[in-house]
Design a protein around this motif. Structure first.
Motif, PDB file in Angstrom:
ATOM      1  N   TYR A   4     -37.290  26.039  62.569  1.00 36.17           N
ATOM      2  CA  TYR A   4     -35.922  25.666  62.217  1.00 36.17           C
ATOM      3  C   TYR A   4     -34.915  26.314  63.165  1.00 36.17           C
ATOM      4  O   TYR A   4     -34.639  27.502  63.011  1.00 36.17           O
ATOM      5  CB  TYR A   4     -35.630  26.083  60.769  1.00 36.17           C
ATOM      6  CG  TYR A   4     -36.661  25.611  59.789  1.00 36.17           C
ATOM      7  CD1 TYR A   4     -36.473  24.425  59.084  1.00 36.17           C
ATOM      8  CD2 TYR A   4     -37.830  26.335  59.585  1.00 36.17           C
ATOM      9  CE1 TYR A   4     -37.429  23.969  58.190  1.00 36.17           C
ATOM     10  CE2 TYR A   4     -38.791  25.879  58.695  1.00 36.17           C
ATOM     11  CZ  TYR A   4     -38.584  24.702  57.997  1.00 36.17           C
ATOM     12  OH  TYR A   4     -39.530  24.256  57.114  1.00 36.17           O
ATOM     13  N   PRO A   5     -34.371  25.593  64.131  1.00 32.33           N
ATOM     14  CA  PRO A   5     -34.687  24.197  64.458  1.00 32.33           C
ATOM     15  C   PRO A   5     -36.000  24.078  65.220  1.00 32.33           C
ATOM     16  O   PRO A   5     -36.448  25.042  65.851  1.00 32.33           O
ATOM     17  CB  PRO A   5     -33.500  23.785  65.343  1.00 32.33           C
ATOM     18  CG  PRO A   5     -33.070  25.059  65.991  1.00 32.33           C
ATOM     19  CD  PRO A   5     -33.285  26.125  64.971  1.00 32.33           C
ATOM     20  N   ALA A   6     -36.599  22.905  65.164  1.00 27.60           N
ATOM     21  CA  ALA A   6     -37.857  22.655  65.854  1.00 27.60           C
ATOM     22  C   ALA A   6     -37.584  22.332  67.322  1.00 27.60           C
ATOM     23  O   ALA A   6     -36.733  21.491  67.612  1.00 27.60           O
ATOM     24  CB  ALA A   6     -38.605  21.496  65.194  1.00 27.60           C
ATOM     25  N   THR A  37     -39.024  35.081  57.698  1.00 31.33           N
ATOM     26  CA  THR A  37     -39.398  34.504  58.979  1.00 31.33           C
ATOM     27  C   THR A  37     -38.327  34.869  60.006  1.00 31.33           C
ATOM     28  O   THR A  37     -37.237  35.328  59.650  1.00 31.33           O
ATOM     29  CB  THR A  37     -39.501  32.971  58.891  1.00 31.33           C
ATOM     30  OG1 THR A  37     -38.200  32.438  58.589  1.00 31.33           O
ATOM     31  CG2 THR A  37     -40.499  32.548  57.816  1.00 31.33           C
ATOM     32  N   ASP A  38     -38.639  34.648  61.261  1.00 32.70           N
ATOM     33  CA  ASP A  38     -37.677  34.968  62.313  1.00 32.70           C
ATOM     34  C   ASP A  38     -36.369  34.205  62.134  1.00 32.70           C
ATOM     35  O   ASP A  38     -35.278  34.763  62.274  1.00 32.70           O
ATOM     36  CB  ASP A  38     -38.270  34.659  63.693  1.00 32.70           C
ATOM     37  CG  ASP A  38     -39.353  35.641  64.100  1.00 32.70           C
ATOM     38  OD1 ASP A  38     -39.430  36.728  63.484  1.00 32.70           O
ATOM     39  OD2 ASP A  38     -40.124  35.326  65.026  1.00 32.70           O
ATOM     40  N   ASN A  85     -30.626  33.905  60.770  1.00 31.57           N
ATOM     41  CA  ASN A  85     -29.524  33.162  60.158  1.00 31.57           C
ATOM     42  C   ASN A  85     -28.908  33.843  58.944  1.00 31.57           C
ATOM     43  O   ASN A  85     -27.957  33.323  58.354  1.00 31.57           O
ATOM     44  CB  ASN A  85     -29.998  31.757  59.769  1.00 31.57           C
ATOM     45  CG  ASN A  85     -30.316  30.919  60.985  1.00 31.57           C
ATOM     46  OD1 ASN A  85     -29.803  31.137  62.072  1.00 31.57           O
ATOM     47  ND2 ASN A  85     -31.196  29.941  60.808  1.00 31.57           N
ATOM     48  N   THR A  86     -29.449  34.996  58.547  1.00 32.49           N
ATOM     49  CA  THR A  86     -28.863  35.730  57.408  1.00 32.49           C
ATOM     50  C   THR A  86     -28.552  37.176  57.803  1.00 32.49           C
ATOM     51  O   THR A  86     -28.580  38.074  56.966  1.00 32.49           O
ATOM     52  CB  THR A  86     -29.818  35.717  56.191  1.00 32.49           C
ATOM     53  OG1 THR A  86     -31.084  36.302  56.563  1.00 32.49           O
ATOM     54  CG2 THR A  86     -30.051  34.310  55.688  1.00 32.49           C
ATOM     55  N   GLY A  98     -26.503  31.338  55.387  1.00 33.41           N
ATOM     56  CA  GLY A  98     -27.742  30.881  54.770  1.00 33.41           C
ATOM     57  C   GLY A  98     -28.766  30.531  55.828  1.00 33.41           C
ATOM     58  O   GLY A  98     -28.413  30.256  56.984  1.00 33.41           O
ATOM     59  N   PRO A  99     -30.048  30.518  55.472  1.00 34.84           N
ATOM     60  CA  PRO A  99     -31.110  30.356  56.465  1.00 34.84           C
ATOM     61  C   PRO A  99     -31.223  28.984  57.094  1.00 34.84           C
ATOM     62  O   PRO A  99     -31.744  28.848  58.200  1.00 34.84           O
ATOM     63  CB  PRO A  99     -32.384  30.690  55.670  1.00 34.84           C
ATOM     64  CG  PRO A  99     -32.026  30.383  54.249  1.00 34.84           C
ATOM     65  CD  PRO A  99     -30.579  30.753  54.118  1.00 34.84           C
TER      66      PRO A  99
END
Length: 334
Positions: A176-178, A53-54, A59-60, A234-235
């Motif tokens: 994530y985050p919403a 996912t985006d 995040n990785t 980490g994601p």
């Protein structure tokens, strides 16, 4: 029972058993009721070509995974490690919970005899998954991100037809985050009205305030990701709260629970002692001589309230003073 607070580790242990155990301890120290993980066999959950996912890719970046399966393998814990985590939870006296990502992991967790099951948002349309969860005849908490009311209703039907116990629905926004503007927290009440069940909130927003708002709106379960360090690779770390925020979340929820009360409007014990001093009485605006007619020119209302209530104002107006009054002295005419 109060609000059930689920401290979500997810995969924020980064595949390290020592970190996982430390997070169990921190969840317990923060006052959470449950510490939750994710159990998965990558090859059973994902095809080898499932893209990231985006937010996972963002995040990785430091690890440059091509597909989800490459990423998720890094965070996999073995069955034996999950047994050790469960035993550690029992030692710490906090409930162990893990979300199974597929049928093999469901059976792995079932052998650990969980008290309840957690269905994640992405499994709402997985019929074999839902059927198996229902067959355990235990309570189910189900997140409802990326789902319509029709899909949620269909999932509940499968669970109930196969013997599931009490079902609690968690409103959720699966990002994530919403973004705050996509939370639509009032949809939690829609779920309650539509399906006649208890509801809660699985919170992916930054900070803790939306979880607190959910409790004020009637959430019976709050689920929130936490991490030991938001800067870890980490994601999910950056969309999680840290330990100090988790402690504040639990403390604030318990305060809100206490403050919500039973809904009956009454004078409380603590405010009753202030009532007389805070209320007003009818008093002399200036010195009044015996025989004067009481009017708005010579009487007024002031604290304290241990004299005639100002609600008797119209009855007092026009009365004849039966004695002399000094300024601020309480009027005692009836």
């Amino acid at each position: 029972m109060g609000v059930l607070i689920i401290a979500e580790v997810g995969i924020n242990h980064n595949g390290d058993l020592a970190i996982a155990k430390e997070m169990v301890h921190e969840a317990k120290m923060a006052g959470a009721d449950i510490v939750k993980f994710q159990t998965f066999v990558p090859e059973q959950e994902l095809s080898q070509y499932t893209p990231l996912t985006d937010y996972q890719r963002k995040n990785t970046r430091d690890q440059d995974f091509q597909y989800q399966i490459d990423m998720i393998k890094k965070y996999e814990l073995s069955t034996d490690e999950f047994r050790q985590i469960k035993e550690y939870c029992e030692k710490e006296k906090i409930m162990f919970l893990s979300t199974a990502s597929e049928l093999v992991s469901i059976e792995t967790l079932n052998r650990m005899n969980p008290q309840l099951w957690k269905v994640p948002s992405n499994e709402i349309t997985d019929y074999p998954y839902l059927k198996r969860i229902g067959q355990f005849h235990k309570p189910v908490i189900m997140s409802t991100g990326i789902s319509t009311l029709e899909e949620i209703g269909a999932a509940m039907k499968v669970l109930k037809e196969n013997g599931a116990g009490k079902i609690t629905l968690l409103h959720c926004t699966s990002e994530y985050p919403a973004p705050y503007e996509e939370v639509n927290l009032q949809a939690m009440q829609t779920l309650k009205n539509e399906f006649g069940c208890e509801v809660g909130y699985s919170d992916h927003t930054p900070g803790i305030e939306i979880s607190l708002a959910a409790v004020a709106l009637g959430a019976t379960v709050i689920e929130k990701h936490f991490t030991l360090d938001k800067n870890m690779s980490g994601p999910d770390h950056k969309a999680s709260i840290d330990i100090s925020e988790l402690r504040q979340l639990v403390k604030s929820i318990r305060n809100i629970e206490s403050a919500l009360g039973d809904g009956i409007k009454r004078v409380t014990v603590s405010e009753a002692k202030n009532k007389e001093i805070m209320r007003k009485s009818i008093v002399a605006r200036r010195n009044i001589s015996k025989g004067e007619i009481l009017s708005e020119k010579n009487i007024t209302t002031k604290r304290p309230g241990n004299g005639i209530s100002p609600m008797n104002w119209e009855k007092i107006l026009g009365s004849v003073a039966s004695r002399d009054y000094k300024e601020d002295e309480m009027i005692c005419e009836v």
